[in-house]
Motif scaffolding. Structure first.
Motif, PDB file in Angstrom:
ATOM      1  N   ASN A 263      48.276  40.562  32.441  1.00  9.23           N
ATOM      2  CA  ASN A 263      48.871  39.542  32.851  1.00  9.23           C
ATOM      3  C   ASN A 263      48.184  38.019  32.986  1.00  9.23           C
ATOM      4  N   ARG A 264      46.708  38.129  32.474  1.00 13.22           N
ATOM      5  CA  ARG A 264      45.864  37.187  32.691  1.00 13.22           C
ATOM      6  C   ARG A 264      45.509  37.057  33.939  1.00 13.22           C
ATOM      7  N   LEU A 265      45.456  38.031  34.841  1.00 16.31           N
ATOM      8  CA  LEU A 265      44.870  37.932  36.233  1.00 16.31           C
ATOM      9  C   LEU A 265      43.306  38.478  36.058  1.00 16.31           C
ATOM     10  N   TYR A 266      42.492  37.722  36.920  1.00 13.48           N
ATOM     11  CA  TYR A 266      40.933  38.105  36.772  1.00 13.48           C
ATOM     12  C   TYR A 266      40.679  39.308  37.310  1.00 13.48           C
ATOM     13  N   LEU A 267      39.797  39.730  36.728  1.00 11.51           N
ATOM     14  CA  LEU A 267      39.230  41.129  37.025  1.00 11.51           C
ATOM     15  C   LEU A 267      37.620  40.985  37.264  1.00 11.51           C
ATOM     16  N   ASP A 268      37.319  41.696  38.464  1.00 10.15           N
ATOM     17  CA  ASP A 268      35.990  41.880  38.824  1.00 10.15           C
ATOM     18  C   ASP A 268      35.098  40.559  39.190  1.00 10.15           C
ATOM     19  N   LEU A 269      34.955  39.554  38.708  1.00  8.59           N
ATOM     20  CA  LEU A 269      34.413  38.674  38.642  1.00  8.59           C
ATOM     21  C   LEU A 269      35.018  37.363  38.256  1.00  8.59           C
TER      22      LEU A 269
END
Length: 449
Positions: A263-269
């Protein structure tokens, strides 16, 4: 060392306005460079009489109350206010100290300024004294004379003294500006967190410069940003955290991320860095855990390690300040805000400390059920540089967060930016001690309290 960021003056001088400034650069203003709202030439240095003290404080305070700029002592001007001849003044440490102390003792609040000696290679001990003054959000600055407050401001090429009505207007602008920056930091944070994967626990930091900078986002800017962040590991007190893998853009901002979900949500950093020098960065702490010490406890919550919290805040502040200063040319102070996301009634956060080997101790007196928030104001240049200044602000913000859990302070640091050894676990101690040695940070062996 803080520096003045002023693109017009940097172009005139052919380089940054700092201690690398050369005699050739300053004499390059001859002939024909005219005085302006941000540039003033003085043939002589300021004397010690009352009227000289008032002139010095008026000129420095006047620039601070306007848009900042330079006073160049030792430069004769012609009848049109243009640089004409290098006559030179005493540039000794004693003379610089005298001028500096005069301003500090008589202008309140103290403006952000410095005095740079530029020596004439043919006349040792003589040359230019370049006094740079930053525009600040703490204006208006007052000259104190016989317990009265006088407010100077540089308008055009002259320093004038403000009327009572203009002083009142300046104070209204100061307080309205602070409220606006606090609101702006919260707005930027809300917008940014809407793109974070809420299945992870994040430390989110936001910086808003008091005096915005500016840079243009285009293909060349994006390529340079990608080269800068791709594969780059962010670290706090030299403790590596995680790294960026990709770069992109959104409207008037650069975007860095470690990864994105479907969903184009940011992960990790992730980070979003705005054209005016503001920005947010978020680093993931961990995935969800049950309540510390209870495998069959209540619904999952966020486990916030206090040591990770301190290191992550330090890394985030340095990263954001470097963007504001070096990419957007913002200077002066910045409003800062940090929070933990997400936190809710069905997703509490617990403060813990890892002792290594899988052992985890709960800290504080209770979990939190809504996002804890801490804010501060700090100098951008200080934040962008490793050392006590950065760590002192890290302490203030980390302490603001852990107090929401009932813990009195972030024990890994002290309020003046030193390191407490015993509150770092064994693996981190070696790294942190090396950091302290390199950056002039004291190591405190005793426990707090």
């Amino acid at each position: 060392m803080p520096t003045l960021r002023n693109r017009r003056l940097e172009q005139l001088l052919g380089g940054p306005i700092d201690e690398s400034l050369t005699y050739t650069q300053v004499t390059g203003l001859i002939p024909g460079t005219a005085e302006g709202p941000d540039l003033d030439f003085k043939r002589d240095t300021y004397g010690s009489r009352d009227r000289d003290r008032k002139a010095l404080c008026g000129d420095v305070g006047g620039l601070a109350n306007a848009n900042g700029g330079l006073l160049i002592l030792g430069m004769e001007e012609d009848s049109q206010g243009r640089a004409a001849k290098a006559v030179g003044v005493d540039i000794s440490d004693a003379e610089r100290l005298r001028l500096h102390q005069t301003v500090v003792a008589n202008v309140q609040p103290t403006p952000t300024f410095d005095i740079i000696p530029v020596e004439d290679p043919d006349r040792p001990g003589t040359g230019f004294l370049v006094v740079w003054v930053a525009r600040t959000a703490t204006a208006p600055h007052a000259y104190i004379q016989n317990n009265a407050l006088l407010y100077p401001k540089r308008i055009g090429t002259q320093t004038v003294w403000l009327s009572e009505a203009l002083v009142a207007e300046a104070y209204r602008a100061r307080f309205a500006g602070l409220a606006d920056r606090i609101d702006e930091a919260a707005r930027i944070e809300r917008d940014f967190t809407s793109r974070l994967d809420s299945r992870q626990s994040w430390l989110v930091a936001t910086l808003v410069p008091d005096l915005p900078g500016d840079f243009r986002i285009d293909t060349a800017t994006l390529n340079a940003f990608e080269q800068d962040v791709a594969g780059r590991t962010i670290s706090g007190l030299d403790i590596p955290l995680t790294h960026f893998r990709r770069a992109g853009v959104r409207h008037r901002r650069l975007v860095g991320s470690a990864d994105c979900d479907a969903n184009r949500l940011y992960l990790d950093l992730s980070c979003e860095l705005h054209e005016d020098g503001s920005g947010s960065i978020a680093a993931c702490f961990d995935a969800r855990h049950t309540r510390p010490g209870h495998d069959d406890g209540p619904p999952p919550g966020s486990r916030i390690d206090d040591e990770d919290l301190v290191a992550t805040i330090a890394a985030a502040l340095k990263f954001l300040a470097a963007h504001a200063r070096d990419r957007a040319a913002a200077g002066g102070l910045a409003t800062l805000r940090v929070t933990i996301f997400p936190v809710a009634l069905n997703l509490p956060a617990y403060l813990v400390h890892s002792r290594g080997h899988g052992f985890v101790n709960a800290l504080g007196t209770h979990p939190v059920w809504q996002p804890p928030v801490a804010d501060a104001v700090a100098d951008i240049d200080e934040l962008a540089t490793d050392g006590r200044g950065l760590l002192a602000v890290t302490y203030r913000l980390a302490t603001g967060l852990v107090q929401e859990f009932g813990c009195p302070e972030a024990l890994q640091l002290t309020a003046d930016g030193n390191v407490r050894r015993c509150y770092w676990h064994q693996q981190a101690q070696t790294i942190v001690m090396r950091y302290a040695e390199r950056h002039g940070v004291d190591v405190i062996e005793d426990r707090a309290g």
